[in-house]
Design an enzyme around this catalytic site. Structure first.
Site, mmCIF file in Angstrom:
data_model
loop_
_atom_site.group_PDB
_atom_site.id
_atom_site.type_symbol
_atom_site.label_atom_id
_atom_site.label_comp_id
_atom_site.label_asym_id
_atom_site.label_seq_id
_atom_site.Cartn_x
_atom_site.Cartn_y
_atom_site.Cartn_z
ATOM 1 N N GLN A 220 1.641 12.418 5.780
ATOM 2 C CA GLN A 220 2.782 11.970 5.084
ATOM 3 C C GLN A 220 2.581 12.725 3.624
ATOM 4 O OE1 GLN A 220 2.748 7.809 4.986
ATOM 5 N NE2 GLN A 220 3.080 7.538 7.246
ATOM 6 N N HIS B 164 0.800 6.665 3.388
ATOM 7 C CA HIS B 164 1.079 5.781 2.423
ATOM 8 C C HIS B 164 0.741 6.116 0.956
ATOM 9 C CE1 HIS B 164 1.485 2.012 5.844
ATOM 10 N NE2 HIS B 164 2.010 3.034 5.712
#
Length: 358
Positions: free
Chosen positions: A84, A147
């Site tokens: 991510q 995250h």
């Protein structure tokens, strides 16, 4: 019989024309302005028709929406584009017309892992970010690809705020000695305001504004109150909209409306001393990007591939509508443009910049 067929043929022509007109009207408010964007993540308008777009692998693009001109902006920091991570959000300084300052967040390598970084540079006429400097690193560095947050917002009082995720290690969000899982507030030069809630407190990081956040990937200022609204990913269910407040604990992982991905409860949905969300999605829509527009709040959805329109009464969500569900677009970013339209970025290897008139 011939007359009957003539009437039937005429009816079919009218019906098809009506269907065609309906389809045209449905599509007339949605226009793809740019394609071939590699996992675009954030955008910032320089002027009507001119926009900067970040691509997660580490590129910053200048797009002229009228001419189709596209140029890569140099001077962007090196990113750790894993999972991510990568080049994330972008925001212009409130005095951009005078100082030309552009702010970026990104996942950058540090220590034995990586972290969410905030930095800024001065945009030149030849598409460079000159004098780029890193303003803040959300430590500790973590060996993770998950995250990172992160959205950037200015509060109109000389502060820049940005969100960080819990890095996939949930207890970090409750640790005040850890910048992860928090909203960070700084002066626009990266220094820490003396009015931050944990300044001078032992065993707490002074840059933290609020904490107990899982992975906030949407932030927007309310056009009337100026309050910062954010949303964050829940686990299995429990995506939230929150209004960050100084020193407040938003609960994760000690309270959540979500569950473990394999089913069991993580924690109760309420706990004394923590702040309740103003809106929850269960099942998860995987929200990313948000913008206020014409009195409504718009939120992109990655998992449920739609644009959510939330009608508000003050801070209460009174109804919700799902738009663009038939497109199959993972909507990463949502912005209200200077021309009065909404703009979306789709999170794909061949991503799009889309203009929407709701």
């Amino acid at each position: 019989m011939i007359v009957v067929f003539e009437h039937l043929f005429h009816y079919l022509i009218v019906l098809l024309a009506g269907l065609t007109a309906t389809t045209a009207m449905a599509d007339s408010g949605v226009e793809t302005l740019a394609k071939d964007l590699e996992h675009p993540w954030g955008m910032a308008f320089l002027a009507e028709g001119e926009v900067l777009v970040t691509e997660r692998p580490g590129r910053l693009l200048y797009l002229d929406l009228e001419t189709g001109q596209r140029a890569q902006v140099s001077g962007v920091p090196a990113v750790d584009a894993q999972g991510q991570g990568g080049l994330l959000d972008i925001e212009l300084h409130p005095d951009f017309s005078d100082n030309r300052q552009v702010y970026l967040t990104w996942a950058g390598a540090c220590g034995d892992g990586n972290a969410t970084h905030l930095g800024r540079g001065r945009l030149t006429d030849d598409n460079q970010l000159a004098d780029f400097e890193t303003l803040f690193v959300a430590t500790p560095c973590v060996e993770s690809t998950k995250h990172f947050g992160s959205r950037i917002s200015f509060d109109g009082a000389g502060h820049v705020l940005f969100t960080t995720g819990d890095r996939g290690e949930r207890d970090r969000a409750q640790d005040l000695e850890d910048h992860n899982g928090a909203v960070i507030r700084l002066h626009d030069d990266g220094s820490i305001p003396a009015t931050n809630p944990f300044v001078g407190q032992a065993n707490a990081e002074a840059a933290i504004y609020s904490y107990g956040h899982r992975n906030p990937q949407g932030a927007a200022r309310h056009p009337e109150t100026g309050a910062l609204w954010i949303h964050e990913h829940g686990p299995r269910g429990g995506d939230e909209i929150n209004l960050p407040a100084a020193g407040e604990n938003f609960g994760w992982p000690e309270t959540t409306y979500g569950r473990e991905y394999w089913g069991p409860e993580i924690a109760p949905s309420e706990k004394p001393g923590t702040i309740q969300p103003i809106h929850v999605w269960t099942p998860s829509i995987a929200p990313s990007g948000m913008a206020f527009h014409n009195g409504d709040l718009y939120v992109g959805a990655l998992a449920k591939v739609h644009l959510a329109r939330l009608r508000l009464d003050g801070q209460e969500v009174v109804s919700e509508e799902r738009l663009l569900e038939d497109r199959g677009w993972r909507i990463r970013a949502v912005e209200s443009g200077p021309d009065g339209n909404l703009y979306l970025l789709t999170d794909q290897a061949n991503g799009r910049l889309v203009r929407v008139n709701p």
